[in-house]
Write an enzyme that holds these catalytic residues in place. Structure first.
Site, mmCIF file in Angstrom:
data_model
loop_
_atom_site.group_PDB
_atom_site.id
_atom_site.type_symbol
_atom_site.label_atom_id
_atom_site.label_comp_id
_atom_site.label_asym_id
_atom_site.label_seq_id
_atom_site.Cartn_x
_atom_site.Cartn_y
_atom_site.Cartn_z
ATOM 1 N N ASP A 34 39.748 45.202 47.928
ATOM 2 C CA ASP A 34 38.582 44.376 47.633
ATOM 3 C C ASP A 34 38.572 43.053 48.407
ATOM 4 O OD1 ASP A 34 36.205 43.872 46.141
ATOM 5 O OD2 ASP A 34 37.320 42.580 44.780
ATOM 6 N N HIS B 275 31.283 34.766 40.827
ATOM 7 C CA HIS B 275 32.695 35.088 40.680
ATOM 8 C C HIS B 275 33.400 34.068 39.786
ATOM 9 C CE1 HIS B 275 32.099 37.245 44.637
ATOM 10 N NE2 HIS B 275 32.779 38.149 43.966
ATOM 11 N N HIS C 296 29.090 42.092 41.749
ATOM 12 C CA HIS C 296 30.319 41.302 41.707
ATOM 13 C C HIS C 296 30.163 40.187 40.677
ATOM 14 C CE1 HIS C 296 31.979 42.357 45.988
ATOM 15 N NE2 HIS C 296 31.555 43.422 45.335
ATOM 16 N N GLY C 297 31.275 39.593 40.272
ATOM 17 C CA GLY C 297 31.216 38.494 39.321
ATOM 18 C C GLY C 297 30.742 38.922 37.943
ATOM 19 N N VAL D 82 34.982 43.666 37.910
ATOM 20 C CA VAL D 82 35.457 42.765 36.863
ATOM 21 C C VAL D 82 36.868 42.287 37.215
ATOM 22 C CG1 VAL D 82 36.017 42.520 34.418
ATOM 23 C CG2 VAL D 82 34.099 43.989 35.117
ATOM 24 N N THR E 36 38.030 38.329 36.300
ATOM 25 C CA THR E 36 38.360 37.174 35.463
ATOM 26 C C THR E 36 38.468 37.534 33.987
ATOM 27 O OG1 THR E 36 37.311 35.688 37.061
ATOM 28 C CG2 THR E 36 37.614 34.847 34.827
#
Length: 294
Positions: free
Chosen positions: A84, A191, A219-220, A242, A244
């Protein structure tokens, strides 16, 4: 079961107008938690290793990649391995021999023409190796470079700033000219969000879905509420990234455990608590993304 390809999982999801969840892994506990959570949800999953994670692991890709492959091969659900947010050509060229079936090549920080040229070269190489390739157009925002530095070529835009969102006409041309297999689009997520307050531009997503024939990637997604994620999948998102959310679950659980047990020194005691918390987070997100919850 045998390691499967990201292209296979995303293709199945696209055909079903569903999505597959893809989780960024940093430690062995991340790997085990993602597989356990996916098994509990009885749904396929993608294990993702980012360039930042490789930097954290002293620049060595193989130790974490081999652990991920071993976990995938013993999993009860289909698991794929994805590299990634790669910017390093050296790292890109390690993917094929490390068990990865796909790569996200990230030149989104560059001006359009440079992004296109770099992505076209990466796509040509990836396809020659049999790899599925994802790119990004627009600026999702919040992505830090090595050692936490923000990308330096161009300051990151706010997710809602003019120019941050992916333009459907530009995206159509970019996909056609670059030859990528999937496109990460900027529709309002960011993100590294630690609160689930992102509001997506579903009208823009609808236009992107209508303009493109390749799968769309979000994303994020850690900062996107469940209802927004469900709506995004209905609107055409096929791969949901995913990262965080797992770190929040792990860190919170370990912090609470150590506060309650200040005498603890055996890392297995608190790492197991963190791993279990991540597995629960994975199970919940996978069910939402796969449409297993109302």
């Amino acid at each position: 079961m045998p390691l499967v390809t990201t292209g296979e999982l995303v293709g199945r999801a696209a055909a079903a107008r569903s999505a597959v969840a893809a989780f960024n892994i940093i430690t062995l506990e991340h790997v085990e938690a993602v597989v356990t959570g996916a098994e509990s949800a009885n749904a396929p999953v993608v294990l993702q290793v980012s360039e930042n994670a490789v930097t954290f692991r002293y620049g060595r890709l193989l130790p974490l990649a081999r652990a991920a492959v071993a976990a995938a091969e013993s999993a009860l659900v289909p698991v794929a391995l994805h590299l990634d947010h790669v910017r390093s050509d050296r790292l890109l060229r390690e993917a094929a021999d490390a068990g990865f079936s796909s790569v996200m090549y990230d030149a989104s920080h560059l001006p359009y023409a440079d992004n296109l040229a770099a992505t076209r070269a990466a796509a040509d190489w990836a396809h020659a190796q049999g790899l599925w390739i994802e790119a990004e157009l627009g600026q999702v925002g919040g992505k830090a470079g090595p050692q936490g530095r923000q990308h330096e070529a161009r300051p990151p835009l706010d997710a809602h700033a003019p120019g941050a969102r992916t333009d459907p006409s530009e995206a159509r041309a970019f996909v056609a000219d670059s030859g990528v297999d999937a496109l990460a689009v900027a529709v309002g997520s960011v993100h590294a969000m630690t609160t689930r307050t992102a509001a997506l531009d579903h009208e823009l997503l609808k236009r992107l879905d209508g303009a493109l024939t390749v799968p769309l990637v979000l994303h994020g997604s850690s900062g996107v509420p469940d209802d927004e994620l469900r709506a995004a999948v209905v609107g055409g998102i096929t791969k949901v990234n995913v990262g965080t959310a797992l770190n929040l679950a792990m860190t919170g659980a370990i912090r609470d455990f150590l506060a309650a047990h200040p005498e603890a020194v055996d890392s297995r005691r608190y790492l197991s608590v963190g791993r279990e918390a991540m597995a629960r987070a994975v199970q919940s997100i996978v069910k939402v993304v796969a449409g297993r919850e109302p």
